[in-house]
Scaffold this active site. Structure first.
Site, mmCIF file in Angstrom:
data_model
loop_
_atom_site.group_PDB
_atom_site.id
_atom_site.type_symbol
_atom_site.label_atom_id
_atom_site.label_comp_id
_atom_site.label_asym_id
_atom_site.label_seq_id
_atom_site.Cartn_x
_atom_site.Cartn_y
_atom_site.Cartn_z
ATOM 1 N N GLU A 1 15.271 -15.962 -18.808
ATOM 2 C CA GLU A 1 15.441 -15.795 -17.358
ATOM 3 C C GLU A 1 14.443 -14.781 -16.833
ATOM 4 O OE1 GLU A 1 19.386 -14.407 -16.615
ATOM 5 O OE2 GLU A 1 20.293 -16.218 -17.453
ATOM 6 N N LYS B 1 13.530 -11.400 -15.002
ATOM 7 C CA LYS B 1 14.219 -10.114 -14.898
ATOM 8 C C LYS B 1 13.947 -9.543 -13.499
ATOM 9 C CE LYS B 1 15.032 -5.885 -17.479
ATOM 10 N NZ LYS B 1 14.967 -4.907 -16.409
ATOM 11 N N ASP C 1 13.859 -7.221 -10.328
ATOM 12 C CA ASP C 1 13.696 -5.779 -10.215
ATOM 13 C C ASP C 1 14.465 -5.273 -8.999
ATOM 14 O OD1 ASP C 1 12.853 -3.312 -10.853
ATOM 15 O OD2 ASP C 1 10.769 -3.586 -10.227
ATOM 16 N N TYR D 1 23.585 -13.615 -12.555
ATOM 17 C CA TYR D 1 23.070 -14.042 -13.861
ATOM 18 C C TYR D 1 24.066 -13.918 -15.003
ATOM 19 C CZ TYR D 1 22.005 -9.040 -13.758
ATOM 20 O OH TYR D 1 22.079 -7.684 -13.606
ATOM 21 N N LYS E 1 9.241 -6.732 -21.052
ATOM 22 C CA LYS E 1 8.669 -6.141 -19.843
ATOM 23 C C LYS E 1 7.199 -6.506 -19.721
ATOM 24 C CE LYS E 1 11.287 -2.476 -18.430
ATOM 25 N NZ LYS E 1 11.613 -2.005 -17.124
ATOM 26 N N CYS F 1 -10.486 25.979 -0.496
ATOM 27 C CA CYS F 1 -9.312 25.144 -0.246
ATOM 28 C C CYS F 1 -9.523 24.290 1.010
ATOM 29 C CB CYS F 1 -8.088 26.040 -0.074
ATOM 30 S SG CYS F 1 -6.661 25.174 0.569
ATOM 31 N N CYS G 1 -6.914 25.669 3.893
ATOM 32 C CA CYS G 1 -6.985 26.989 4.537
ATOM 33 C C CYS G 1 -8.358 27.633 4.414
ATOM 34 C CB CYS G 1 -5.927 27.920 3.959
ATOM 35 S SG CYS G 1 -6.288 28.465 2.283
ATOM 36 N N CYS H 1 -5.335 26.810 -5.047
ATOM 37 C CA CYS H 1 -5.583 27.749 -3.959
ATOM 38 C C CYS H 1 -4.486 28.790 -4.038
ATOM 39 C CB CYS H 1 -5.526 27.031 -2.613
ATOM 40 S SG CYS H 1 -5.304 28.163 -1.233
ATOM 41 N N CYS I 1 -2.070 30.027 3.045
ATOM 42 C CA CYS I 1 -2.387 28.598 3.051
ATOM 43 C C CYS I 1 -1.218 27.780 3.614
ATOM 44 C CB CYS I 1 -2.723 28.120 1.643
ATOM 45 S SG CYS I 1 -3.114 26.374 1.590
HETATM 46 S S1 IVH Z 1 21.535 -9.636 -18.185
HETATM 47 C C1 IVH Z 1 23.886 -6.248 -20.810
HETATM 48 N N1 IVH Z 1 19.780 -10.877 -16.744
HETATM 49 O O1 IVH Z 1 18.221 -5.622 -16.116
HETATM 50 C C2 IVH Z 1 23.105 -6.391 -19.589
HETATM 51 N N2 IVH Z 1 19.947 -8.530 -16.513
HETATM 52 O O2 IVH Z 1 18.080 -3.565 -18.371
HETATM 53 C C3 IVH Z 1 22.957 -7.826 -19.288
HETATM 54 N N3 IVH Z 1 18.424 -7.612 -14.839
HETATM 55 O O3 IVH Z 1 21.167 -3.799 -15.689
HETATM 56 C C4 IVH Z 1 22.074 -8.012 -18.176
HETATM 57 N N4 IVH Z 1 17.514 -9.498 -14.253
HETATM 58 O O4 IVH Z 1 20.126 -4.871 -13.672
HETATM 59 C C5 IVH Z 1 20.319 -9.699 -17.056
HETATM 60 N N5 IVH Z 1 18.282 -12.118 -15.522
HETATM 61 C C6 IVH Z 1 18.828 -10.958 -15.815
HETATM 62 C C7 IVH Z 1 18.419 -9.773 -15.203
HETATM 63 C C8 IVH Z 1 18.995 -8.574 -15.583
HETATM 64 C C9 IVH Z 1 17.531 -8.201 -14.047
HETATM 65 C C10 IVH Z 1 18.652 -6.154 -14.896
HETATM 66 C C11 IVH Z 1 20.081 -5.730 -14.780
HETATM 67 C C12 IVH Z 1 20.396 -4.926 -15.988
HETATM 68 C C13 IVH Z 1 19.049 -4.549 -16.444
HETATM 69 C C14 IVH Z 1 19.095 -4.355 -17.936
#
Ligand code: IVH
Length: 677
Positions: free
Chosen positions: A121, A123, A125, A236, A324, A418, A421, A436, A441
């Protein structure tokens, strides 16, 4: 008959409201979850308005899950805490395909040859949340918090239209007694950019990235603000669930989708880790096309049974891992190098860039750290450079694209004065940064005032952070010396300043004049001079004038003052601006002699005395004190300037040196006579 429409009966109104709610829910889902609206915005607004009118006429028919109840009308006092039934863990991070293969090997080893399917999946942010449903009704929404309990942010989550307040009765979800649904709240990039543009206009601080904006929006105590923030979410997974089991993760995702939750379309079942790795690589390059930020991928074991057999570690489940992405990079041109002065006086070169879009935001500035970095990377104005942004950290200039350099601007030089100032700048021998050190300043003034007034320094009660800011902003205080020319009239011109506080503050300022020399030294904020150093200086020299005129050598003679501190003190007092401030402090009546040190006689005035060996009748510190009482100074090294060396039992090399230099030498008995004992 009048022209008025006939009011429906209560029963009719209730029925009508239910129909409207159902319709609105359907359109919410089509618009916010499925991305396929069927009616225009005006038509939608008309439905909501009709419902509102009905509910206003018949307040008793309003229900908690009515679409009109998404926005509260009153801010909360604070968030209450709510416990998660199942812990909200986090994921272990990996950064390479090989680490993912290691994860796979661990899983395989555990199952000894059983086949394992994965789901890969995106991830997201954002901010993870847990949505709690009881019998199909959204009853609570909670942040992750410490994993065991988090903030109850139900009111804020209700404003997100992708979160169903109740599940349609026809759906299976509405019959499940209890479920915690886990998901990520995020802010789409476009919404983030628009929000920051607006904040810039109104002079509010902009958010560094969409994740911070989401977190900030969910932390609002007034859900009317959250409602304006255009947040969204993807679900998710599950926490605790009662009365339903899913055999696999992808089955659970299907269920969520059918029940009306927003599930990301890019989750993919993978037969082995290589397929998952290929999918990760695919998204690493495609991620820019999304209208939301992702910072990696999550690989999850698909089978529920296998998941529970794998179990969890203290912090994360063994069935999932995150991959990541490396920080995103972009190429752009360096238009200029500006030098900023931080609140502690550090000069930082900042790259002014041709604006470029990078990881969700437009970047036009980046840090260059310091002069050494600039030289090491050979950065010149006009160069094409590669910049990188990692998380919320300010973008960095990674390297110069040398073959694109045409005209040579030549090496960049940091300014000698600086930029704020105009005061002198110096380089700490132990640090790369330029600094400085000017007491006046403006870039540092507020911090200097706060430090000056703090308890261990001049201890001026009532002069804290916010007052210091006001004094500096109003230009009443342009250096710490100005504190002593404040008057009641001047203070009363400040916002929120009453008669009583002004009087108390002035009293506090008056009292502070007598704190003594060591506190004053510390209050000046000379680099490397902490409380101990300040005390040693005060004890040794006894007056401000003596320190100001002390040579580097003389400073170094004090045991507590090393070469770095000595250099820094010299630097500080060489500045004409700083000397003026000191003069003004003295004129204002601030004590520039050590409190309690009043020479009882001047018989040793101007004499520098050194001890070597043990004295029988005095401790070393008592002997030093006596010398100061008679107006003399004590040093720990013998130089040509030493006037006298007092020799006790088993003297060290200082004795030899004194003989060599021809310095006068006396024993303990002679010393006693000298001080009149
Ligand atoms: S599963 C046990 N799926 O990533 C945690 N997490 O570092 C299971 N996150 O706290 C999480 N996308 O905030 C899962 N597709 C995804 C995600 C996801 C973002 C975040 C989530 C979690 C953090 C874990």
């Amino acid at each position: 008959m009048t022209g008025k429409q006939k009011q429906p009966s209560l029963i009719q109104a209730k029925k009508e409201a239910e129909q409207l709610r159902k319709l609105i829910r359907t359109h919410d889902r089509k618009y916010y979850v499925e991305n396929q609206p069927e009616i225009t915005d005006q038509e939608y607004d008309r439905l909501v308005k009709s419902l509102k009118n009905l509910e206003t006429a018949f307040p008793s028919i309003v229900s908690d899950d009515s679409p009109t109840q998404r926005i509260g009308d009153r801010p909360l006092e604070g968030f209450t805490q709510a416990r998660h039934r199942e812990l909200m863990l986090s994921l272990d991070n990996t950064y390479s395909a090989d680490e993912l293969r290691e994860f796979d090997a661990r899983v395989k080893k555990f199952f000894k040859g059983e086949s394992v399917n994965y789901v890969a999946e995106l991830k997201f942010d954002g901010v993870s949340v847990s949505l709690v449903y009881e019998k199909g009704r959204f009853i609570r929404g909670v942040t992750r918090g410490d994993g065991e309990q988090g903030d109850d942010i139900t009111a804020n989550l209700k404003t997100i239209r992708a979160i169903p307040l109740s599940l349609p009765e026809s759906e299976e979800g509405s019959r499940i007694p209890f479920m915690e649904i886990r998901g990520e709240v995020y802010m789409p990039r476009a919404a983030f950019e628009a929000l920051n543009r607006q904040r810039e206009k109104t002079g509010e601080q902009v958010f560094a990235n969409p994740r911070n904006a989401s977190a900030g929006s969910l932390k609002q105590l007034d859900s009317r603000i959250t409602a304006q923030r255009r947040l969204d979410l993807f679900c998710y997974g599950f926490g605790a669930v009662e009365g339903r089991r899913f055999d696999t993760h992808h089955e659970a995702l299907d269920f969520l989708k059918k029940a009306g939750f927003r599930v990301n379309a890019h989750a993919r079942k993978c037969r082995d880790i290589e397929e998952a790795i290929a999918y990760c690589n695919e998204w690493e390059s495609k991620r820019k096309k999304l209208d939301y930020d992702i910072d990696g991928m999550v690989i999850k074991v698909d089978s529920t049974d296998q998941r529970s057999r794998l179990g969890v570690t203290a912090k994360s489940p063994r069935f999932a891992i995150s991959y990541k992405f490396p920080a995103e990079r972009a190429e752009t041109q360096l238009l200029d190098i500006e030098v900023n002065v931080g609140r502690t006086g550090t000069l930082t070169p900042v790259a002014v860039l041709k604006p470029v879009f990078l990881a969700g935001t437009t970047v036009s500035r980046a840090s260059l750290h310091n002069e050494d970095e600039i030289r090491r990377k050979d950065v010149q104005i006009g160069d094409w450079v590669l910049i990188e942004k990692a998380g919320e950290i300010i973008p960095q200039v990674i390297e110069v694209i040398k073959h694109k350099r045409d005209a040579k601007a030549g090496p960049f030089r940091m300014p000698l004065r600086c930029p704020v100032c105009g005061g002198p700048v110096s380089r700490d021998p132990e640090e790369v940064a330029l600094r400085c050190e000017s007491l006046t300043c403006p870039a540092q003034l507020k911090e200097r005032v706060v430090h000056f007034a703090q308890r261990d320094a001049m201890d001026i009660e009532g002069l804290g952070d916010s007052l210091a800011q006001q004094l500096v902003d109003s230009r009443l205080v342009k250096s710490c010396a100005d504190i002593y020319s404040l008057t009641k009239g001047k203070l009363l011109a400040l916002e929120r300043m009453g008669e009583k506080s002004a009087e108390n503050l002035l009293k506090g300022i008056e009292v502070s004049k007598n704190r003594g020399l060591s506190r004053l030294f510390f209050a000046l904020g000379i680099r490397h001079v902490g409380q101990t150093g300040a005390q040693a200086l005060a004890r040794h020299f006894g007056s401000m004038e003596k320190v100001v005129s002390a040579s580097l050598e003389e400073l170094k003679e004090i045991p507590q003052v090393g070469p770095v501190m000595a250099g820094s003190i010299r630097q500080f007092f060489e500045s004409a601006l700083n000397k003026t401030v000191l003069e003004r402090l003295k004129e204002a009546g601030v004590r520039t002699r050590e409190a309690g040190v009043h020479p009882v006689s001047g018989r040793l005035a101007g004499k520098v005395i050194v001890f070597t060996g043990e004295l029988a009748g005095f401790s070393r510190s008592r002997a030093e004190e006596l010398i100061r009482h008679h107006g003399g100074g004590v040093s720990s090294v013998v130089t040509k300037k030493t006037n006298l060396v007092v020799v006790g039992d088993s003297p060290g090399s200082k004795y030899e040196k004194a003989k060599r230099l021809g310095v006068d030498i006396i024993n303990e008995a002679e010393f006693k006579k000298l001080i009149g004992q």
